[in-house]
Design a protein around this motif. Sequence first.
Motif, PDB file in Angstrom:
ATOM      1  N   LYS A 105       5.738   0.882  13.533  1.00  0.00           N
ATOM      2  CA  LYS A 105       5.450   0.863  14.962  1.00  0.00           C
ATOM      3  C   LYS A 105       4.073   0.267  15.238  1.00  0.00           C
ATOM      4  CE  LYS A 105       8.166   5.097  15.684  1.00  0.00           C
ATOM      5  NZ  LYS A 105       8.120   6.502  16.159  1.00  0.00           N
ATOM      6  N   ILE A 106       3.932  -0.270  16.431  1.00  0.00           N
ATOM      7  CA  ILE A 106       2.643  -0.762  16.887  1.00  0.00           C
ATOM      8  C   ILE A 106       1.827   0.419  17.399  1.00  0.00           C
ATOM      9  CG2 ILE A 106       1.450  -2.247  18.541  1.00  0.00           C
ATOM     10  CD1 ILE A 106       3.887  -4.054  18.535  1.00  0.00           C
ATOM     11  N   GLY A 107       0.601   0.537  16.919  1.00  0.00           N
ATOM     12  CA  GLY A 107      -0.267   1.621  17.351  1.00  0.00           C
ATOM     13  C   GLY A 107      -1.400   1.113  18.216  1.00  0.00           C
ATOM     14  N   PRO A 108      -2.311   1.978  18.591  1.00  0.00           N
ATOM     15  CA  PRO A 108      -3.454   1.554  19.415  1.00  0.00           C
ATOM     16  C   PRO A 108      -4.450   0.772  18.581  1.00  0.00           C
ATOM     17  CG  PRO A 108      -3.667   3.862  18.812  1.00  0.00           C
ATOM     18  CD  PRO A 108      -2.337   3.416  18.283  1.00  0.00           C
ATOM     19  N   GLY A 109      -5.168  -0.105  19.214  1.00  0.00           N
ATOM     20  CA  GLY A 109      -6.294  -0.673  18.454  1.00  0.00           C
ATOM     21  C   GLY A 109      -6.547  -2.152  18.519  1.00  0.00           C
ATOM     22  N   PRO A 110      -5.636  -3.083  18.174  1.00  0.00           N
ATOM     23  CA  PRO A 110      -4.252  -2.871  17.734  1.00  0.00           C
ATOM     24  C   PRO A 110      -4.187  -2.409  16.273  1.00  0.00           C
ATOM     25  CG  PRO A 110      -4.768  -5.188  17.667  1.00  0.00           C
ATOM     26  CD  PRO A 110      -5.996  -4.494  18.209  1.00  0.00           C
ATOM     27  N   SER A 111      -3.098  -1.741  15.960  1.00  0.00           N
ATOM     28  CA  SER A 111      -2.867  -1.247  14.614  1.00  0.00           C
ATOM     29  C   SER A 111      -1.368  -1.155  14.387  1.00  0.00           C
ATOM     30  CB  SER A 111      -3.522   0.127  14.429  1.00  0.00           C
ATOM     31  OG  SER A 111      -2.936   1.077  15.308  1.00  0.00           O
ATOM     32  N   VAL A 112      -0.990  -0.919  13.144  1.00  0.00           N
ATOM     33  CA  VAL A 112       0.415  -0.668  12.828  1.00  0.00           C
ATOM     34  C   VAL A 112       0.520   0.668  12.113  1.00  0.00           C
ATOM     35  CG1 VAL A 112       1.251  -3.041  12.751  1.00  0.00           C
ATOM     36  CG2 VAL A 112       0.198  -2.054  10.726  1.00  0.00           C
ATOM     37  N   ILE A 113       1.598   1.382  12.415  1.00  0.00           N
ATOM     38  CA  ILE A 113       1.863   2.685  11.805  1.00  0.00           C
ATOM     39  C   ILE A 113       3.046   2.500  10.868  1.00  0.00           C
ATOM     40  CG2 ILE A 113       2.469   5.092  12.230  1.00  0.00           C
ATOM     41  CD1 ILE A 113       1.259   4.689  15.069  1.00  0.00           C
ATOM     42  N   VAL A 114       2.794   2.628   9.553  1.00  0.00           N
ATOM     43  CA  VAL A 114       3.780   2.305   8.532  1.00  0.00           C
ATOM     44  C   VAL A 114       4.196   3.575   7.804  1.00  0.00           C
ATOM     45  CG1 VAL A 114       4.263   0.900   6.506  1.00  0.00           C
ATOM     46  CG2 VAL A 114       2.626   0.087   8.227  1.00  0.00           C
ATOM     47  N   PRO A 115       5.470   3.991   7.904  1.00  0.00           N
ATOM     48  CA  PRO A 115       5.930   5.151   7.135  1.00  0.00           C
ATOM     49  C   PRO A 115       5.722   4.919   5.636  1.00  0.00           C
ATOM     50  CG  PRO A 115       7.528   4.603   8.827  1.00  0.00           C
ATOM     51  CD  PRO A 115       6.517   3.473   8.807  1.00  0.00           C
ATOM     52  N   LYS A 116       5.291   5.945   4.946  1.00  0.00           N
ATOM     53  CA  LYS A 116       5.000   5.833   3.522  1.00  0.00           C
ATOM     54  C   LYS A 116       6.263   5.517   2.731  1.00  0.00           C
ATOM     55  CE  LYS A 116       2.813   8.332  -0.319  1.00  0.00           C
ATOM     56  NZ  LYS A 116       2.165   9.604  -0.738  1.00  0.00           N
ATOM     57  N   VAL A 117       6.143   4.603   1.775  1.00  0.00           N
ATOM     58  CA  VAL A 117       7.252   4.214   0.908  1.00  0.00           C
ATOM     59  C   VAL A 117       7.144   4.999  -0.396  1.00  0.00           C
ATOM     60  CG1 VAL A 117       8.305   2.316  -0.378  1.00  0.00           C
ATOM     61  CG2 VAL A 117       7.378   1.918   1.915  1.00  0.00           C
ATOM     62  N   CYS A 118       8.243   5.580  -0.830  1.00  0.00           N
ATOM     63  CA  CYS A 118       8.243   6.329  -2.094  1.00  0.00           C
ATOM     64  C   CYS A 118       8.068   5.374  -3.267  1.00  0.00           C
ATOM     65  CB  CYS A 118       9.557   7.092  -2.252  1.00  0.00           C
ATOM     66  SG  CYS A 118       9.783   8.426  -1.067  1.00  0.00           S
ATOM     67  N   GLY A 119       7.249   5.768  -4.215  1.00  0.00           N
ATOM     68  CA  GLY A 119       7.083   4.969  -5.418  1.00  0.00           C
ATOM     69  C   GLY A 119       5.634   4.655  -5.704  1.00  0.00           C
ATOM     70  N   ILE A 120       5.429   3.706  -6.597  1.00  0.00           N
ATOM     71  CA  ILE A 120       4.099   3.327  -7.055  1.00  0.00           C
ATOM     72  C   ILE A 120       4.065   1.814  -7.228  1.00  0.00           C
ATOM     73  CG2 ILE A 120       4.741   3.705  -9.468  1.00  0.00           C
ATOM     74  CD1 ILE A 120       1.869   4.650  -9.959  1.00  0.00           C
ATOM     75  N   SER A 121       2.928   1.201  -6.950  1.00  0.00           N
ATOM     76  CA  SER A 121       2.845  -0.254  -7.022  1.00  0.00           C
ATOM     77  C   SER A 121       2.951  -0.731  -8.475  1.00  0.00           C
ATOM     78  CB  SER A 121       1.534  -0.751  -6.417  1.00  0.00           C
ATOM     79  OG  SER A 121       0.447  -0.492  -7.281  1.00  0.00           O
ATOM     80  N   LEU A 122       3.396  -1.970  -8.625  1.00  0.00           N
ATOM     81  CA  LEU A 122       3.503  -2.544  -9.972  1.00  0.00           C
ATOM     82  C   LEU A 122       2.139  -2.616 -10.650  1.00  0.00           C
ATOM     83  CD1 LEU A 122       6.063  -5.470  -9.533  1.00  0.00           C
ATOM     84  CD2 LEU A 122       6.477  -3.086 -10.178  1.00  0.00           C
ATOM     85  N   ARG A 123       1.089  -2.869  -9.881  1.00  0.00           N
ATOM     86  CA  ARG A 123      -0.243  -2.923 -10.487  1.00  0.00           C
ATOM     87  C   ARG A 123      -0.645  -1.565 -11.062  1.00  0.00           C
ATOM     88  NH1 ARG A 123      -3.694  -6.722  -9.687  1.00  0.00           N
ATOM     89  NH2 ARG A 123      -3.039  -7.206  -7.559  1.00  0.00           N
ATOM     90  N   GLN A 124      -0.382  -0.500 -10.302  1.00  0.00           N
ATOM     91  CA  GLN A 124      -0.720   0.828 -10.794  1.00  0.00           C
ATOM     92  C   GLN A 124       0.089   1.177 -12.034  1.00  0.00           C
ATOM     93  OE1 GLN A 124      -0.119   2.756  -6.861  1.00  0.00           O
ATOM     94  NE2 GLN A 124      -2.129   3.676  -7.193  1.00  0.00           N
ATOM     95  N   LEU A 125       1.346   0.800 -12.048  1.00  0.00           N
ATOM     96  CA  LEU A 125       2.170   1.051 -13.229  1.00  0.00           C
ATOM     97  C   LEU A 125       1.610   0.340 -14.457  1.00  0.00           C
ATOM     98  CD1 LEU A 125       5.773   0.775 -11.726  1.00  0.00           C
ATOM     99  CD2 LEU A 125       4.727   2.834 -12.683  1.00  0.00           C
ATOM    100  N   LEU A 126       1.179  -0.894 -14.275  1.00  0.00           N
ATOM    101  CA  LEU A 126       0.602  -1.642 -15.392  1.00  0.00           C
ATOM    102  C   LEU A 126      -0.702  -1.003 -15.870  1.00  0.00           C
ATOM    103  CD1 LEU A 126       1.300  -5.246 -14.091  1.00  0.00           C
ATOM    104  CD2 LEU A 126       2.189  -4.278 -16.215  1.00  0.00           C
ATOM    105  N   ARG A 127      -1.522  -0.548 -14.938  1.00  0.00           N
ATOM    106  CA  ARG A 127      -2.782   0.087 -15.324  1.00  0.00           C
ATOM    107  C   ARG A 127      -2.548   1.378 -16.102  1.00  0.00           C
ATOM    108  NH1 ARG A 127      -6.112  -0.836  -9.639  1.00  0.00           N
ATOM    109  NH2 ARG A 127      -6.792  -2.982 -10.086  1.00  0.00           N
ATOM    110  N   ARG A 128      -1.463   2.052 -15.789  1.00  0.00           N
ATOM    111  CA  ARG A 128      -1.125   3.300 -16.494  1.00  0.00           C
ATOM    112  C   ARG A 128      -0.303   3.045 -17.750  1.00  0.00           C
ATOM    113  NH1 ARG A 128       1.003   7.268 -11.615  1.00  0.00           N
ATOM    114  NH2 ARG A 128      -0.844   7.149 -10.270  1.00  0.00           N
TER     115      ARG A 128
END
Length: 274
Positions: free
Chosen positions: A86-109
């Motif tokens: 959704k579009i928020g005030p500011g302007p800004s965007v409100i993004v529902p959290k996506v389940c999971g972990i980024s590929l970069r974080q997986l590689l670092r771990r």
Amino acid sequence: MIDKLQRVVAWLMNRVRVNQIQQSVQDGVPVFVKRRRAGGSIVIWFGNRFLALARSGIRMFVRADEWVDWEVHCARLLYPERPAVKIGPGPSVIVPKVCGISLRQLLRRNEAGVNAFIAAARELRRVHQIPCSHYKEAWSHGDLHLDNIVYDPVAGRAVLIDFDTRHDFRLSHTQRHSDDLKVMLLELIGLSDEQWRQPATALIEEYREASVLNELGRQLFVPRGFAKILWHIRTNCCSTRLVENRLQSVRTIIQRVATTTSTGPGTQLCRDAG
């Protein structure tokens, strides 16, 4: 002198953040609120000048309202079944959290198995088949580094996020799609000997669109000038000699996969949800 300039630009590009991101909960749903930082548009203007000199084929949004519109458009286009961005005030965007972990974080771990990159390639192939009303052709991301792909090991699926950069409209969909793959591969090439080859191979083998891979193979040569600086950033400041050796290995993989694949990109386009 050129090496010093490469290091300075790489340092700046990797540390400057034009958007502020805060975690929150709205209506019981975990969300991220993305908002343009004060002075961010000025930084983006100069960043776009560098990207143009580097002939990157991408640009960031100087105007925050254009960025917000594109972010919302892409999220709804690719993932209409998910909670709406959704579009928020500011302007800004409100993004529902996506389940999971980024590929970069997986590689670092050291937790990035082949399955994560197979899922990423499968998802990239899917979204590359979706027509986009803005491009008048199939959609593309424009800044598909490893932080912008989130893998959910439970669902076995990858999701693309962060749509704040866009490809030049003058590029064909084949050029844009190969650039998305190239950004991912250049980041993988910058990893250690033990980390880079298996994910890169899995990514190419699962994506397997011959025309895109052939175009990618033509692009995988170290450029000169400002374009070389951008490559230096994307490969985590690896030496040119190491990058060239690994690019040769990647081109060999691409040639093998492309010659055994007869289908072209976008043979079955999904309906444009946007």
